[in-house]
Design a protein around this motif. Structure first.
Motif, PDB file in Angstrom:
ATOM      1  N   TYR A   1      -4.759  12.537 -13.061  1.00  0.00           N
ATOM      2  CA  TYR A   1      -3.603  12.264 -13.912  1.00  0.00           C
ATOM      3  C   TYR A   1      -2.909  10.971 -13.466  1.00  0.00           C
ATOM      4  CZ  TYR A   1       0.870  13.020 -16.268  1.00  0.00           C
ATOM      5  OH  TYR A   1       1.991  12.879 -17.034  1.00  0.00           O
ATOM      6  N   LEU A   2      -2.728  10.839 -12.144  1.00  0.00           N
ATOM      7  CA  LEU A   2      -2.063   9.646 -11.601  1.00  0.00           C
ATOM      8  C   LEU A   2      -2.884   8.386 -11.857  1.00  0.00           C
ATOM      9  CD1 LEU A   2      -0.650  10.772  -8.126  1.00  0.00           C
ATOM     10  CD2 LEU A   2       0.639  10.150 -10.172  1.00  0.00           C
ATOM     11  N   ALA A   3      -4.205   8.503 -11.649  1.00  0.00           N
ATOM     12  CA  ALA A   3      -5.083   7.339 -11.821  1.00  0.00           C
ATOM     13  C   ALA A   3      -4.954   6.787 -13.248  1.00  0.00           C
ATOM     14  CB  ALA A   3      -6.529   7.738 -11.534  1.00  0.00           C
ATOM     15  N   LYS A   4      -4.944   7.732 -14.205  1.00  0.00           N
ATOM     16  CA  LYS A   4      -4.853   7.356 -15.611  1.00  0.00           C
ATOM     17  C   LYS A   4      -3.540   6.627 -15.918  1.00  0.00           C
ATOM     18  CE  LYS A   4      -6.211   9.867 -19.768  1.00  0.00           C
ATOM     19  NZ  LYS A   4      -6.334  11.218 -20.327  1.00  0.00           N
TER      20      LYS A   4
ATOM     21  N   ALA B   1      -3.864  10.829  -1.788  1.00  0.00           N
ATOM     22  CA  ALA B   1      -4.287  11.746  -0.724  1.00  0.00           C
ATOM     23  C   ALA B   1      -3.802  13.161  -1.025  1.00  0.00           C
ATOM     24  CB  ALA B   1      -3.775  11.247   0.629  1.00  0.00           C
ATOM     25  N   THR B   2      -3.866  13.548  -2.305  1.00  0.00           N
ATOM     26  CA  THR B   2      -3.577  14.949  -2.632  1.00  0.00           C
ATOM     27  C   THR B   2      -4.739  15.789  -2.107  1.00  0.00           C
ATOM     28  OG1 THR B   2      -4.585  14.565  -4.793  1.00  0.00           O
ATOM     29  CG2 THR B   2      -2.198  14.424  -4.678  1.00  0.00           C
ATOM     30  N   ASN B   3      -4.544  17.110  -1.986  1.00  0.00           N
ATOM     31  CA  ASN B   3      -5.579  17.970  -1.420  1.00  0.00           C
ATOM     32  C   ASN B   3      -6.857  17.949  -2.254  1.00  0.00           C
ATOM     33  OD1 ASN B   3      -4.109  18.929   0.805  1.00  0.00           O
ATOM     34  ND2 ASN B   3      -3.034  20.399  -0.502  1.00  0.00           N
ATOM     35  N   PRO B   4      -8.023  18.043  -1.579  1.00  0.00           N
ATOM     36  CA  PRO B   4      -9.295  18.036  -2.318  1.00  0.00           C
ATOM     37  C   PRO B   4      -9.605  19.399  -2.938  1.00  0.00           C
ATOM     38  CG  PRO B   4      -9.712  18.095   0.036  1.00  0.00           C
ATOM     39  CD  PRO B   4      -8.218  18.075  -0.138  1.00  0.00           C
ATOM     40  N   ASN B   5      -8.639  19.964  -3.663  1.00  0.00           N
ATOM     41  CA  ASN B   5      -8.895  21.213  -4.405  1.00  0.00           C
ATOM     42  C   ASN B   5      -8.628  20.953  -5.896  1.00  0.00           C
ATOM     43  OD1 ASN B   5      -6.109  21.140  -4.608  1.00  0.00           O
ATOM     44  ND2 ASN B   5      -5.798  22.617  -2.959  1.00  0.00           N
TER      45      ASN B   5
ATOM     46  N   GLY C   1      -2.135  -2.263 -13.518  1.00  0.00           N
ATOM     47  CA  GLY C   1      -2.779  -3.317 -12.741  1.00  0.00           C
ATOM     48  C   GLY C   1      -2.742  -3.057 -11.249  1.00  0.00           C
ATOM     49  N   VAL C   2      -2.455  -1.814 -10.877  1.00  0.00           N
ATOM     50  CA  VAL C   2      -2.451  -1.462  -9.454  1.00  0.00           C
ATOM     51  C   VAL C   2      -3.770  -0.764  -9.145  1.00  0.00           C
ATOM     52  CG1 VAL C   2      -1.342  -0.024  -7.702  1.00  0.00           C
ATOM     53  CG2 VAL C   2       0.060  -1.217  -9.406  1.00  0.00           C
ATOM     54  N   LYS C   3      -4.397  -1.131  -8.027  1.00  0.00           N
ATOM     55  CA  LYS C   3      -5.646  -0.498  -7.619  1.00  0.00           C
ATOM     56  C   LYS C   3      -5.364   0.943  -7.214  1.00  0.00           C
ATOM     57  CE  LYS C   3      -9.318  -1.339  -4.207  1.00  0.00           C
ATOM     58  NZ  LYS C   3      -9.634  -2.189  -3.036  1.00  0.00           N
ATOM     59  N   VAL C   4      -6.223   1.872  -7.691  1.00  0.00           N
ATOM     60  CA  VAL C   4      -6.040   3.281  -7.343  1.00  0.00           C
ATOM     61  C   VAL C   4      -7.253   3.767  -6.559  1.00  0.00           C
ATOM     62  CG1 VAL C   4      -5.669   5.607  -8.223  1.00  0.00           C
ATOM     63  CG2 VAL C   4      -4.692   3.654  -9.445  1.00  0.00           C
ATOM     64  N   THR C   5      -7.044   4.266  -5.338  1.00  0.00           N
ATOM     65  CA  THR C   5      -8.164   4.806  -4.565  1.00  0.00           C
ATOM     66  C   THR C   5      -7.887   6.266  -4.219  1.00  0.00           C
ATOM     67  OG1 THR C   5      -7.169   4.056  -2.499  1.00  0.00           O
ATOM     68  CG2 THR C   5      -8.756   2.579  -3.518  1.00  0.00           C
ATOM     69  N   ARG C   6      -8.964   6.965  -3.860  1.00  0.00           N
ATOM     70  CA  ARG C   6      -8.855   8.384  -3.527  1.00  0.00           C
ATOM     71  C   ARG C   6      -9.462   8.573  -2.136  1.00  0.00           C
ATOM     72  NH1 ARG C   6      -7.093  12.972  -3.195  1.00  0.00           N
ATOM     73  NH2 ARG C   6      -7.937  14.860  -4.136  1.00  0.00           N
ATOM     74  N   ILE C   7      -8.843   9.373  -1.280  1.00  0.00           N
ATOM     75  CA  ILE C   7      -9.447   9.611   0.045  1.00  0.00           C
ATOM     76  C   ILE C   7     -10.812  10.263  -0.159  1.00  0.00           C
ATOM     77  CG2 ILE C   7      -7.366   9.751   1.462  1.00  0.00           C
ATOM     78  CD1 ILE C   7      -7.636  12.888   1.138  1.00  0.00           C
ATOM     79  N   ALA C   8     -11.719  10.017   0.802  1.00  0.00           N
ATOM     80  CA  ALA C   8     -13.098  10.478   0.662  1.00  0.00           C
ATOM     81  C   ALA C   8     -13.224  11.976   0.891  1.00  0.00           C
ATOM     82  CB  ALA C   8     -13.992   9.737   1.660  1.00  0.00           C
ATOM     83  N   SER C   9     -14.107  12.599   0.100  1.00  0.00           N
ATOM     84  CA  SER C   9     -14.512  13.975   0.366  1.00  0.00           C
ATOM     85  C   SER C   9     -15.891  13.919   0.979  1.00  0.00           C
ATOM     86  CB  SER C   9     -14.574  14.783  -0.932  1.00  0.00           C
ATOM     87  OG  SER C   9     -13.312  15.267  -1.255  1.00  0.00           O
ATOM     88  N   GLY C  10     -16.182  14.821   1.909  1.00  0.00           N
ATOM     89  CA  GLY C  10     -17.504  14.844   2.530  1.00  0.00           C
ATOM     90  C   GLY C  10     -17.540  15.837   3.658  1.00  0.00           C
ATOM     91  N   LEU C  11     -18.548  15.718   4.499  1.00  0.00           N
ATOM     92  CA  LEU C  11     -18.672  16.668   5.610  1.00  0.00           C
ATOM     93  C   LEU C  11     -17.628  16.381   6.681  1.00  0.00           C
ATOM     94  CD1 LEU C  11     -22.505  16.942   6.156  1.00  0.00           C
ATOM     95  CD2 LEU C  11     -20.999  18.383   4.818  1.00  0.00           C
TER      96      LEU C  11
ATOM     97  N   LEU D   1       0.838  -1.194   0.000  1.00  0.00           N
ATOM     98  CA  LEU D   1       0.000   0.000   0.000  1.00  0.00           C
ATOM     99  C   LEU D   1       0.875   1.248   0.000  1.00  0.00           C
ATOM    100  CD1 LEU D   1      -3.109   0.133   0.270  1.00  0.00           C
ATOM    101  CD2 LEU D   1      -2.791   0.370   2.736  1.00  0.00           C
ATOM    102  N   ILE D   2       0.664   2.151  -0.962  1.00  0.00           N
ATOM    103  CA  ILE D   2       1.399   3.421  -0.962  1.00  0.00           C
ATOM    104  C   ILE D   2       0.404   4.578  -0.944  1.00  0.00           C
ATOM    105  CG2 ILE D   2       2.887   4.981  -2.291  1.00  0.00           C
ATOM    106  CD1 ILE D   2       4.439   2.694  -3.317  1.00  0.00           C
ATOM    107  N   CYS D   3       0.576   5.476   0.021  1.00  0.00           N
ATOM    108  CA  CYS D   3      -0.262   6.666   0.080  1.00  0.00           C
ATOM    109  C   CYS D   3       0.505   7.811  -0.579  1.00  0.00           C
ATOM    110  CB  CYS D   3      -0.573   6.999   1.534  1.00  0.00           C
ATOM    111  SG  CYS D   3      -1.555   8.485   1.699  1.00  0.00           S
ATOM    112  N   VAL D   4      -0.087   8.418  -1.608  1.00  0.00           N
ATOM    113  CA  VAL D   4       0.575   9.492  -2.358  1.00  0.00           C
ATOM    114  C   VAL D   4       0.098  10.840  -1.831  1.00  0.00           C
ATOM    115  CG1 VAL D   4       0.940  10.480  -4.648  1.00  0.00           C
ATOM    116  CG2 VAL D   4       0.683   8.005  -4.392  1.00  0.00           C
ATOM    117  N   VAL D   5       1.044  11.672  -1.372  1.00  0.00           N
ATOM    118  CA  VAL D   5       0.681  12.986  -0.836  1.00  0.00           C
ATOM    119  C   VAL D   5       1.453  14.080  -1.577  1.00  0.00           C
ATOM    120  CG1 VAL D   5       0.096  12.117   1.465  1.00  0.00           C
ATOM    121  CG2 VAL D   5       2.448  12.831   0.976  1.00  0.00           C
ATOM    122  N   GLU D   6       1.012  15.328  -1.375  1.00  0.00           N
ATOM    123  CA  GLU D   6       1.683  16.445  -2.047  1.00  0.00           C
ATOM    124  C   GLU D   6       2.978  16.845  -1.338  1.00  0.00           C
ATOM    125  OE1 GLU D   6      -0.877  19.786  -2.842  1.00  0.00           O
ATOM    126  OE2 GLU D   6      -2.506  18.505  -3.535  1.00  0.00           O
TER     127      GLU D   6
END
Lengths: 198, 198
Positions: B155-158, B142-146, B164-174, B81-86
């Motif tokens: 861009y990264l997901a594409k 986990a880049t900023n939700p802006n 063949g690596v699963k790509v997920t995005r941290i959730a946006s919400g309240l 698991l790798i978390c990608v941040v800015e």
């Protein structure tokens, strides 16, 4: 997870600056990590340089590169008038108005019992020494218009008046361009109290 | 009236810091003038020290004292698991939650054409190199939700999905503890869109 020691120390040092909380300090620290070593060195050098080269004027306690500040050295200014301020930066603000051509005296703060600052912590004795010079006819007290500044102004007035020197206080009132509707009661009260004939 | 050169230089250097305008820079400069030379030196030393001792991790580009950061050296973390941040500071924020036990990858910013930051200015190639290692099964973006963070995520997901690596995005919400009434439409829209079965 903790920061590496040098980063933790930098954040700690930055947090000591006024108006910089832990979050801002962290942002600044990461910014400093990101910029080139040369740019970081410029900042560090600027800090050390200012401490090496800048001191306080022997006469008025403004900041200066030499023994006496340029304002005290200026022969064109009016010796009969001294404007008393809390900090050197207040001199800059007053000079920007171009409406004062007298001398200055920097107290180095205001009387504030809560912060443990009493009259002896300020350059009040030095001000009284300057007033012994017969040339001074008036002091304009330009401490901040808040509780500490007002208390300091009152304390000074009580000390200086018996010496036969006129004591004045800068006016409180509505800021120019301000709106009566949005002014707080205290300011509006001061504005009414200090009304002048047109 | 102008500031003495060392003061003007210091104010100039302080204005370069993020979130510090000319007024704040002036306040900081006068504060630095007021404190003891030792305290000012502590700050200047902390700045130089951090530049001397802290660099970037060879693997994830987090900040580190050595060649590899403590998170990349930690054998207990999940390599799949790798978390990608800015930015490195985002790692601190995520580590504080204690909800992630994988590895990290710091891009060093987000794609922002306005600021002239394109994909080649970020550590994207280095991320792809890490994904060639068969161990990685998922990247959590986990880049900023802006706007910039979302563009970077897309861009990264594409790029990554075809590997063949699963790509997920941290959730946006309240935000937790927030109030529906005061949420902006976009956030509320994202919260509805990302609803989960209970």
């Amino acid at each position: 997870m903790y920061y590496a020691a040098p980063v933790a120390i930098l954040i700690d040092e930055l947090t000591k600056l006024p108006g910089i909380g832990p979050k801002s300090a962290q942002r600044l620290a990461f910014y400093l990590l990101k910029i080139s070593p040369e740019n970081a060195k410029d900042l560090a050098d600027a800090i050390m340089n200012v401490k090496d080269k800048i001191g306080f004027c022997n006469v008025c306690f403004n900041i200066t590169e030499g023994d006496m500040c340029e304002l005290c050295c200026d022969f064109d200014r009016d010796d009969s008038l001294i404007c008393v301020v809390e900090e050197p930066r207040d001199i800059i603000a007053i000079e920007k108005t171009s409406s004062f051509k007298g001398r200055y005296h920097v107290l180095g703060g205001a009387i504030s019992p809560i912060d443990g600052i009493g009259p002896d912590d300020l350059k009040i004795r030095e001000l009284l020494d300057r007033l012994k010079d017969e040339k001074v006819k008036e002091i304009v007290i330009a401490t901040n218009p808040n509780i500490e500044g007002e208390a300091t102004a009152m304390y000074l007035a009580k000390l200086v008046k018996p010496l036969g020197v006129k004591v004045t206080r800068i006016a409180s009132g509505l800021p120019v361009g301000g709106d009566l509707e949005y002014a707080d009661e205290v300011t509006l009260g001061k504005a009414l109290e200090g009304r002048r004939e047109m």
